[in-house]
Scaffold this active site. Structure first.
Site, PDB file in Angstrom:
ATOM      1  N   SER A 131     -15.543 -30.655  28.150  1.00  0.00           N
ATOM      2  CA  SER A 131     -14.545 -31.721  28.075  1.00  0.00           C
ATOM      3  C   SER A 131     -14.865 -32.833  29.077  1.00  0.00           C
ATOM      4  O   SER A 131     -15.915 -33.461  28.994  1.00  0.00           O
ATOM      5  CB  SER A 131     -13.149 -31.125  28.306  1.00  0.00           C
ATOM      6  OG  SER A 131     -12.143 -32.062  28.070  1.00  0.00           O
ATOM      7  N   HIS A 147      -9.201 -27.443  21.268  1.00  0.00           N
ATOM      8  CA  HIS A 147      -9.867 -27.926  22.480  1.00  0.00           C
ATOM      9  C   HIS A 147     -10.008 -26.858  23.560  1.00  0.00           C
ATOM     10  O   HIS A 147     -10.918 -26.938  24.379  1.00  0.00           O
ATOM     11  CB  HIS A 147      -9.085 -29.117  23.048  1.00  0.00           C
ATOM     12  CG  HIS A 147      -9.835 -29.895  24.092  1.00  0.00           C
ATOM     13  ND1 HIS A 147     -10.981 -30.616  23.797  1.00  0.00           N
ATOM     14  CD2 HIS A 147      -9.634 -30.049  25.430  1.00  0.00           C
ATOM     15  CE1 HIS A 147     -11.433 -31.202  24.900  1.00  0.00           C
ATOM     16  NE2 HIS A 147     -10.640 -30.857  25.896  1.00  0.00           N
ATOM     17  N   ASP A 153      -9.873 -29.673  16.868  1.00  0.00           N
ATOM     18  CA  ASP A 153      -9.579 -30.170  18.216  1.00  0.00           C
ATOM     19  C   ASP A 153      -8.652 -31.379  18.101  1.00  0.00           C
ATOM     20  O   ASP A 153      -9.029 -32.415  17.565  1.00  0.00           O
ATOM     21  CB  ASP A 153     -10.886 -30.566  18.915  1.00  0.00           C
ATOM     22  CG  ASP A 153     -10.707 -30.815  20.403  1.00  0.00           C
ATOM     23  OD1 ASP A 153      -9.632 -31.287  20.810  1.00  0.00           O
ATOM     24  OD2 ASP A 153     -11.658 -30.535  21.161  1.00  0.00           O
TER      25      ASP A 153
END
Length: 372
Positions: free
Chosen positions: A147, A241, A212
Site C-alpha cells: 500500500s 485491500h 479492493d
C-alpha cells in the site's frame, strides 16, 4: 493553493496507530533491545536506526538460518511493527528469507513525524543497516512494499541497479490518484510511483485484490504494465485491500517468485540475469512439433532380423518391468500423497496465523477527522 493541496494529500496518507501497539525496552544485563506485547523469539533482533533526516526508527530483523535472500518490508498504513510482527515471522519461515521490517518516522516507537520525505529516509536507513550491520549485499535483497509502503519501496528501487527483486502489494500509482482519477502527475502529488516504476531494473511482482475498495486494482495493473522486468502478477479474485494474506494463492505465488529469482543466480557485470519471468503464464509448446521435424531417413524400413525372437524377448522384459513398477508404485504411493498434503497444511497454517493477526485495522486513505 499548491501548498494547501500538498498538505491535504499528506493528511490523507498517514495514519499511525495511536497508541503504538508495542513498547521498546532494554534487556537487563545483556543490554539488548526488546519489544513488548509480542512473543519473544531468539531469531529476532530489535534495533534503533538513525535516518539522515535525524529521526530514530525502530526496526526488527528476523533471521532464517537457511536463507539466501533478505526481504526489506515497508508496511501499509494504520499499522506498526507490533501488528506486523507475526506476519514477519511467518513470511521468514515460509519464504526461507531473512526479513527486516521497520516503522516509519512517527509510527510505533519511531521518533519524528510521518511525511513522504521521511519515509524515503527511513527505508534508506533500514537498507544501510542491512548492509553495514548484517553484511547483506544489494543483489541479495528483495524490496517489499504494501500500500503506502509501495512509495518508499519504489523510490529506493528506482535508485538501485542490482536489486534481486521487488514485490508491490496493493500498490498505489500516486497519493493523489487514490482520491481523484487524474490523468497526469502534478508537482504537489506524493508517492509518484507511476513515474518511478519504469526506472526499476529488477523483476517486479505485483499482487492486488480485484475487490479492493481503498486502492482500486487498476493501480496495480497499470504499474505492472509499466514494469521493465515483469513477473507473472497475482490478481486475487475477491481480495480487498487488507486481507490478501488470508488467500492460499498469496503465499504460494510469493514462494514461487522468491524461488525463481533465487535460482536466477547473482548479477554479473551489473546487469539483470536473463530468466523466463512469464514462463508460467504462457502455454507450453507440444512435443509433437519435435516429432514432425525428424529426418525422413527415420521413416525408412530396416530389414527384419529374427523378428519372432525379438518379440519374445521384448514380451519377457515388459512382463518383468510391469511387475517391478507395480511393487515400486505400492511403496511410493504414500510418499507421493504426503508431499502435497504437507504443502497444503503449511499454507493452511499460514492462513490461520494471519486470521489472528491485525493486518490493517482502518481504511488506509480516509481523511483526517473521519471517524473510524
Amino acid at each position: 493553493m499548491g501548498a494547501v493541496t500538498s498538505s491535504m494529500a499528506a493528511k490523507f496518507a498517514f495514519f499511525p496507530p495511536d497508541p503504538a501497539s508495542y513498547e521498546v525496552t532494554v534487556e537487563k544485563g545483556a543490554g539488548k533491545l526488546k519489544m513488548t506485547e509480542v512473543a519473544e523469539n531468539e531469531n529476532v533482533d530489535v534495533l534503533k536506526v538513525k535516518s539522515k533526516r535525524g529521526t530514530e526508527i525502530v526496526a526488527v530483523y528476523v533471521k532464517n538460518p537457511s536463507a539466501k535472500l533478505t526481504l526489506l518490508y515497508s508496511h501499509g498504513n494504520a499499522a506498526d511493527l507490533g501488528q506486523m510482527y507475526d506476519l514477519f515471522i511467518e513470511l521468514s519461515i515460509h519464504l526461507r528469507v531473512n526479513l527486516m521490517g521497520y516503522d516509519y518516522s512517527g509510527y510505533g516507537k519511531s521518533t519524528g513525524k510521518p511525511s513522504e520525505q521521511n519515509t524515503y529516509a527511513d527505508i534508506e536507513a533500514a537498507y544501510e543497516c542491512l548492509q553495514e550491520t548484517y553484511g547483506v549485499k544489494e543483489e541479495d535483497i528483495i524490496l517489499y512494499g504494501q500500500s503506502v509502503g509501495s512509495g518508499p519501496t519504489l523510490d529506493l528501487a528506482s535508485r538501485l541497479s542490482r536489486l534481486r527483486g521487488v514485490v508491490l502489494h496493493s500498490p498505489i500509482l500516486s497519493g493523489l490518484r487514490v482520491m481523484y482519477p487524474v490523468k497526469r502527475t502534478y508537482w504537489f502529488d506524493i508517492y509518484k510511483n507511476i513515474d518511478k516504476i519504469p526506472l526499476v531494473k529488477c523483476p517486479v511482482l505485483v499482487i492486488h485484490g480485484t475487490e479492493d475498495d481503498v486502492v482500486d486494482c487498476s493501480h496495480g495493473k497499470q504499474l505492472w504494465e509499466l514494469c521493465k522486468e515483469k513477473y507473472e502478477p497475482l490478481w486475487v479474485k475477491g481480495g480487498n485491500h487488507c486481507n490478501l494474506e488470508l488467500y492460499p494463492e498469496y503465499i504460494k505465488h510469493l514462494k514461487k517468485f522468491v524461488s525463481a529469482i533465487e535460482k536466477s543466480g547473482h548479477l554479473r557485470n551489473g546487469t539483470v540475469p536473463s530468466i523466463d519471468l512469464m514462463a508460467d503464464s504462457r502455454p507450453r509448446q507440444s512435443t509433437d512439433q519435435r516429432e514432425k521435424s525428424r529426418s525422413s531417413t527415420d521413416h525408412r524400413e530396416n530389414p527384419r532380423v529374427s523378428t519372432d525372437l525379438k518379440e519374445k524377448s521384448r514380451a519377457s522384459i515388459d512382463k518383468r518391468e510391469r511387475s517391478r513398477k507395480n511393487m515400486e508404485l505400492s511403496e511410493k504411493t504414500s510418499n507421493v500423497t504426503e508431499q502435497p498434503e504437507k504443502a497444503r497444511n503449511s499454507i493452511d497454517r499460514f492462513g490461520d496465523m494471519m486470521r489472528s493477526a491485525v493486518l490493517c485495522n482502518i481504511d488506509c486513505f480516509k481523511p483526517v477527522g473521519t471517524k473510524v
